[in-house]
Design a protein around this motif. Sequence first.
Motif, PDB file in Angstrom:
ATOM      1  N   LEU A 102      10.758  20.684  48.403  1.00  0.00           N
ATOM      2  CA  LEU A 102      11.674  21.673  48.971  1.00  0.00           C
ATOM      3  C   LEU A 102      11.057  22.472  50.116  1.00  0.00           C
ATOM      4  N   ASN A 150      17.561  34.962  50.119  1.00  0.00           N
ATOM      5  CA  ASN A 150      17.563  34.312  51.428  1.00  0.00           C
ATOM      6  C   ASN A 150      18.031  35.265  52.526  1.00  0.00           C
ATOM      7  N   SER A 193      16.698  27.784  43.335  1.00  0.00           N
ATOM      8  CA  SER A 193      17.085  27.711  41.924  1.00  0.00           C
ATOM      9  C   SER A 193      17.487  26.297  41.559  1.00  0.00           C
ATOM     10  N   GLY A 194      17.370  26.006  40.251  1.00  0.00           N
ATOM     11  CA  GLY A 194      17.826  24.751  39.678  1.00  0.00           C
ATOM     12  C   GLY A 194      18.441  25.043  38.321  1.00  0.00           C
ATOM     13  N   GLU A 245      23.317  31.500  41.911  1.00  0.00           N
ATOM     14  CA  GLU A 245      23.768  31.425  43.304  1.00  0.00           C
ATOM     15  C   GLU A 245      23.647  32.791  43.977  1.00  0.00           C
ATOM     16  N   SER A 296      19.925  33.437  44.810  1.00  0.00           N
ATOM     17  CA  SER A 296      19.467  32.669  45.973  1.00  0.00           C
ATOM     18  C   SER A 296      20.023  33.251  47.263  1.00  0.00           C
ATOM     19  N   ASN A 356      11.397  27.546  51.019  1.00  0.00           N
ATOM     20  CA  ASN A 356      11.926  26.445  50.231  1.00  0.00           C
ATOM     21  C   ASN A 356      13.425  26.338  50.436  1.00  0.00           C
ATOM     22  N   SER A 357      13.922  25.124  50.549  1.00  0.00           N
ATOM     23  CA  SER A 357      15.333  24.902  50.855  1.00  0.00           C
ATOM     24  C   SER A 357      16.248  25.260  49.687  1.00  0.00           C
ATOM     25  N   ARG A 358      15.711  25.304  48.474  1.00  0.00           N
ATOM     26  CA  ARG A 358      16.444  25.772  47.300  1.00  0.00           C
ATOM     27  C   ARG A 358      15.579  26.755  46.545  1.00  0.00           C
TER      28      ARG A 358
END
Length: 497
Positions: free
Chosen positions: A234, A401, A343-344, A394, A397, A339-341
């Motif tokens: 990521l 960001n 959370s998971g 969501e 994040s 990092n592009s994300r």
Amino acid sequence: MRTFVTKWRCPEGFPRDDIARCSYQNVDNLLSSDTMSAGMYDVAIIGGGPAGSTAATLLAQAGRRVIVFEREKFPRFHIGESLLPFSIQTFDRLGVREKLDRTFLPKFGGEIMAACGTRGIKFYFKDGFRSQRDRAYQVTRSDFDKLLLDHSRENGAEVLEETEVKRLDFADDRVKIEIETSRTITSTMEPAGAERDGRETRGFASEDARKSIEARYLLDCSGRQTVLGSLFKLKKTYDHLQKFSVFAHYENIDRLPGRDATLIRMVRGLDRWFWMIPLTDTRTSVGVVMDTVTFRATKLAPQAALEKFIAEQPLVSERMKNAVRVSPVYSTGDFSYRNSRLSGERWLLAGDAAGFIDPVFSSGVFLAIMSAERAADTLDGVLRDESKRPRLFEKYSRTVNRIMDIYLTFVTAWYQRSKEFLEVFLNPSDRMQIAAAVNAVLAGNEGKSFAIKWRMWLFYFFVYAQKFFAFSPRLSLMPNKEAMPAPVETAGTVAMS
């Protein structure tokens, strides 16, 4: 199942302190194979720096069962020594404010200088737009990080230092974590809120003890190691922010009198900038940042390079006539990434594990603590009601960001329009309180209110337009060794962090 093996080592030359011994809650039980698999943790945290310790304390205070894995032994050296005022509210919530007040130097603002020696400004946090806080802290990170991690233990979090995460297995409802703890460890701790009766519980684990634990969620606060970011590929670097830094600690650097002795000094040159951060009454951190390509072109080792750079800049060297270096010269490079994300399904990223922009506006620890606080609240909310996980993850994040974007915009302007940025910044005006809004954002204000947003838009407009129209006097930003020290004004409504 996803697996990985990490080799977590301190950068070469970084000191490791073997004096303090780590303490854990019931280590003899915690590290036994039976109990490691018997009880599931609510949250497992990778990394015991400011982000990991902040999240651990808040989750433990909320009654969650938390465990922290820290690969190093605290205290240990770390850069990032200047904090921002908006972290104070989190320190109050953690319950560490009094400890910080007793231990560290206050930071009331700073001064920023043009390297050409013709312009400089002092600024104070109290003058920020609708300011509610007048100070932050200048900290020695080895002491600061240890204080926060010890505070996590005191609040009920279980902490394993010198412990590596060797393998991760993500299931639908949990994360299985294989760890390896090296060296002998001792334990002494009670759960949060317990009455201390003077008894001490001790346990021992043999070197290289490999065990497994399970947690409902994983919070990655592993710093630039960014364990999950690397695992899931990521991590994205910013090509326009590939910088290199060399730095060291010094004693006996000359300072201004009174509260101005606590100010961070920044000197902006055409292709580099310097910091001078007072850490204690006598010790100061001094460093320089430039493009990685520029540093490599010097073909100098870090120590020789730092000595040369300081000698070339009178606004730094003038304060260092009696200075004595008391640490190795450290170096680090290519430190800006995201990092592009974040959370998971079963994990979140916080602190430097989520991203790091640049050290220029002292945002590193602020972003770490801010994101960790939000991560802890998010995980606590999800643990109360699993159905809210998609929405809360969501929101987390999106919020982190957005705040990181604020600093990315500042940093990009600082480097890509360095002359114009400084020319506008060093000539503040009370008109429309634009400088006060800049002050507030750089002190850690999230800038959500429209009153701050439109003022920031105007600030960036003037920075952009300054290239074509000289709203402010032009600066060369080239050091002049024959020049007198820059005239320094007090700007009541402008601030840097």
